[in-house]
Scaffold this active site. Structure first.
Site, mmCIF file in Angstrom:
data_model
loop_
_atom_site.group_PDB
_atom_site.id
_atom_site.type_symbol
_atom_site.label_atom_id
_atom_site.label_comp_id
_atom_site.label_asym_id
_atom_site.label_seq_id
_atom_site.Cartn_x
_atom_site.Cartn_y
_atom_site.Cartn_z
ATOM 1 N N SER A 245 24.685 52.777 -41.465
ATOM 2 C CA SER A 245 25.312 54.013 -41.644
ATOM 3 C C SER A 245 26.328 54.316 -40.800
ATOM 4 C CB SER A 245 23.985 55.164 -41.068
ATOM 5 O OG SER A 245 23.494 54.753 -39.909
ATOM 6 N N ASN B 52 14.833 57.290 -33.627
ATOM 7 C CA ASN B 52 14.350 58.330 -34.372
ATOM 8 C C ASN B 52 14.778 59.863 -33.893
ATOM 9 O OD1 ASN B 52 13.869 56.351 -35.999
ATOM 10 N ND2 ASN B 52 11.505 56.698 -35.991
ATOM 11 N N THR C 72 31.902 96.365 -65.158
ATOM 12 C CA THR C 72 30.982 95.962 -65.267
ATOM 13 C C THR C 72 30.716 95.304 -66.615
ATOM 14 O OG1 THR C 72 30.021 97.837 -66.391
ATOM 15 C CG2 THR C 72 29.528 97.811 -63.971
ATOM 16 N N HIS C 73 30.263 94.266 -67.003
ATOM 17 C CA HIS C 73 30.254 93.274 -68.246
ATOM 18 C C HIS C 73 31.520 92.999 -68.504
ATOM 19 C CE1 HIS C 73 26.354 94.940 -68.746
ATOM 20 N NE2 HIS C 73 26.730 96.081 -68.583
ATOM 21 N N SER D 57 53.113 73.415 -63.696
ATOM 22 C CA SER D 57 52.599 72.440 -64.623
ATOM 23 C C SER D 57 53.638 71.273 -64.741
ATOM 24 C CB SER D 57 52.681 73.255 -65.902
ATOM 25 O OG SER D 57 52.714 72.463 -66.774
ATOM 26 N N LYS E 78 54.958 77.939 -65.720
ATOM 27 C CA LYS E 78 53.430 78.225 -65.206
ATOM 28 C C LYS E 78 53.492 78.185 -63.504
ATOM 29 C CE LYS E 78 49.966 77.000 -67.157
ATOM 30 N NZ LYS E 78 48.962 77.124 -68.334
ATOM 31 N N ASN F 216 50.065 78.214 -61.294
ATOM 32 C CA ASN F 216 48.738 78.082 -61.509
ATOM 33 C C ASN F 216 47.756 78.458 -60.402
ATOM 34 O OD1 ASN F 216 49.039 77.306 -64.332
ATOM 35 N ND2 ASN F 216 49.158 75.194 -63.780
ATOM 36 N N GLU G 102 40.693 77.977 -58.239
ATOM 37 C CA GLU G 102 39.928 77.297 -59.179
ATOM 38 C C GLU G 102 39.361 76.045 -58.621
ATOM 39 O OE1 GLU G 102 42.857 77.727 -63.037
ATOM 40 O OE2 GLU G 102 42.979 75.935 -62.079
ATOM 41 N N TYR H 169 9.516 59.787 -39.395
ATOM 42 C CA TYR H 169 10.615 59.026 -39.954
ATOM 43 C C TYR H 169 10.500 57.834 -41.147
ATOM 44 C CZ TYR H 169 15.375 57.043 -40.008
ATOM 45 O OH TYR H 169 16.530 56.759 -40.557
ATOM 46 N N GLN I 83 18.043 58.784 -43.658
ATOM 47 C CA GLN I 83 19.526 58.565 -43.410
ATOM 48 C C GLN I 83 20.476 58.874 -44.432
ATOM 49 O OE1 GLN I 83 20.907 54.658 -41.522
ATOM 50 N NE2 GLN I 83 21.508 54.120 -43.484
HETATM 51 N N1 ARG Z 1 20.699 55.333 -39.052
HETATM 52 C C1 ARG Z 1 19.566 56.135 -38.938
HETATM 53 C C2 ARG Z 1 19.640 57.417 -39.316
HETATM 54 O O1 ARG Z 1 20.576 57.843 -39.704
HETATM 55 C C3 ARG Z 1 19.065 56.152 -37.499
HETATM 56 C C4 ARG Z 1 17.571 56.204 -37.225
HETATM 57 C C5 ARG Z 1 17.326 54.853 -37.718
HETATM 58 N N2 ARG Z 1 15.692 54.770 -37.067
HETATM 59 C C6 ARG Z 1 15.100 53.426 -37.494
HETATM 60 N N3 ARG Z 1 13.860 53.641 -37.078
HETATM 61 N N4 ARG Z 1 15.667 52.734 -38.347
HETATM 62 O O2 ARG Z 1 18.616 57.924 -39.719
#
Ligand code: ARG
Length: 457
Positions: A22, A110, A155-156, A277, A283, A285, A290, A317, A322
């Site tokens: 991660s 965790n 309205t509408h 454009s 144009k 825009n 948007e 957990y 993640q």
């Molecule tokens: N990268 C993990 C997350 O974002 C961190 C926690 C990981 N914990 C574990 N027991 N693998 O959730």
């Protein structure tokens, strides 16, 4: 360096590592992870796991690392560690050697990630709250600048009754106030510290979790370790705050896109928030608007993605969790950018008040006034409504507005109508009549502006 490995005889294959890591996105929690680590070091030193000098050494090294990550946060993303927690720990060990290996005593990734993420959410929410207030201020400034400008109210998407342009501005100030209050509520609810919950069962070290919570600026410590490490309600709440506010911004965008259209021609957007454009030289825009309208879908997407991820997830957990980060990072960044962009659009637009006035006068927007006039003359409203309907039909057939009909034509449909009908049909009279609280009369709108200025400026 992986934080685990003793139990394994083979490392992860590269596809799994890429799938599992991660760090490429949770590097954004670097500051929070370090600040949380400093507080944790202090907590475990209070129960004798670290000596005072070890604590001082670890703190100094973590502060040094904090400086480094602040200088170049993005470089961390590709460092190759599994996640931000592994990254910080391995950097710490590089700096202080074996002492760095003591920091994780009694702590789990965790409770760590739950803490880091809440800290990040708190900082980001503060920025968002400030941005919402700034957008409200821009609306209030526009409402003051355009005081007196008359806009057709719809309205509408049919012209219904005239309103003050400033009244329209203040409608969005109200919506934004609810967005602000919802976000504040969300922060108050998630502002609890999970650190010290361990992996799921609580930490085996007798630290004072309330002191630790205060140390990190939380209002209190979480009360149940199983819940603390697995609760991601706050992510869903923030995504829902973001979605609802984006919904408001999308309505604003849609109103302004319509007002800016050639057909309406009520406003002109500044060059700074429009684009041309490649083919049609004439144009200009409303791309900023948007995109605000379009990005609303993406924020709602993140909300439903996170809701699906958490549904039926067993305690405590699970790695599914993640998935909480990328969606929220993206949604809150998008929300903030849209608030800023809306502010630029609002601050830079000019109103073509002659066109808004002409449009407000057309479309028989004073028909309700005529019905109220008949009520004042003793005709029951339902009957008056019918009479006015006939008069509108007559006016349409003559290509006129109601106030342009001669008295004889009024009288042919309803004899009680007299000369005194004409002042009632004037557009200023339509506005002035809405004088009860929350209406569009000038005094009401002025009062509302004054009240908002007191609250926000
Ligand atoms: N990268 C993990 C997350 O974002 C961190 C926690 C990981 N914990 C574990 N027991 N693998 O959730």
């Amino acid at each position: 360096m992986a934080l685990w490995g003793g139990r394994f005889s083979q490392g992860p294959d590269s596809a799994f590592k890429q799938f599992n890591d991660s760090l490429p996105f949770d590097y954004q929690l670097a500051e929070q992870d370090i600040i949380g680590s400093i507080a944790w070091a202090k907590a475990i030193s209070s129960v004798g796991v670290l000596s005072q000098s070890e604590l001082a050494q670890l703190t100094a090294a973590l502060l040094e690392l904090l400086k480094e990550v602040k200088a170049d946060p993005e470089s961390i993303a590709h460092a190759g560690d599994e996640d931000i927690h592994s990254y910080v720990e391995s950097k710490l060990i590089e700096k202080v050697g074996d002492l760095g290996k003591k920091l994780h005593t009694g702590r789990s990734r965790n409770d760590q990630v739950a803490t880091d993420f809440r800290l990040w959410c708190r900082t980001t929410a503060t920025t968002l709250l400030g941005a919402i207030e700034a957008l409200q201020k821009a609306f209030i400034a526009l409402a003051e600048r355009e005081l007196g400008t008359i806009l057709p109210g719809y309205t509408h998407l049919q012209r219904a009754q005239p309103v003050l342009f400033s009244h329209w501005c203040l409608a969005y100030v109200e919506m934004l106030a609810r967005d602000h209050s919802r976000l504040t509520d969300a922060v108050n609810r998630f502002n609890e510290c999970p650190l010290g919950s361990g992996a799921l069962a609580g930490t085996a070290y007798g630290i004072d979790r309330e002191i630790l919570a205060k140390e990190l600026g939380f209002a209190r410590a979480t009360r149940n370790s199983l819940d603390a490490v697995s609760d991601r309600d706050f992510v869903i709440e923030l995504l829902s705050c973001a979605s609802l506010s984006m919904l408001h911004l999308s309505r604003l965008a849609e109103d302004l896109i319509f007002y800016n259209s050639g057909e309406a021609g009520f406003i002109e957007l500044a060059d700074t928030v429009t684009s041309g454009s490649s083919l049609m030289p004439q144009k200009k825009n409303p791309d900023a608007l948007e995109l605000i309208r379009g990005k609303t879908g993406r924020v709602f997407g993140a909300l439903s993605a996170m809701s699906m991820t958490l549904k039926a997830l067993p305690l405590a957990y699970n790695k599914d969790m993640q998935e909480d980060k990328e969606g929220l990072f993206d949604a809150l960044t998008t929300w903030l950018a849209c608030i800023h962009m809306a502010q630029s659009c609002i601050s830079g637009l000019s109103v073509r008040s002659a066109r808004t006035l002409a449009a407000a006068k057309g479309g028989h927007a004073n028909a309700t006034e005529l019905a109220d006039y008949l009520v004042a003359k003793g005709i029951p409203f339902r009957q008056g409504h019918h009479i006015v309907g006939q008069l509108v039909q007559l006016a349409i057939s003559k290509g006129k507005n109601l106030e342009e009909l001669p008295l004889s034509e009024f009288k042919a449909v309803c004899d009680v109508i007299d000369d005194d009908v004409y002042p009632v049909l004037e557009i200023d009279a339509c506005i002035a009549a809405r004088k009860a609280l929350g209406g569009t009369s000038l005094p009401q709108v002025q009062q509302a502006i004054a009240a908002w200025k007191l609250k926000i400026q």
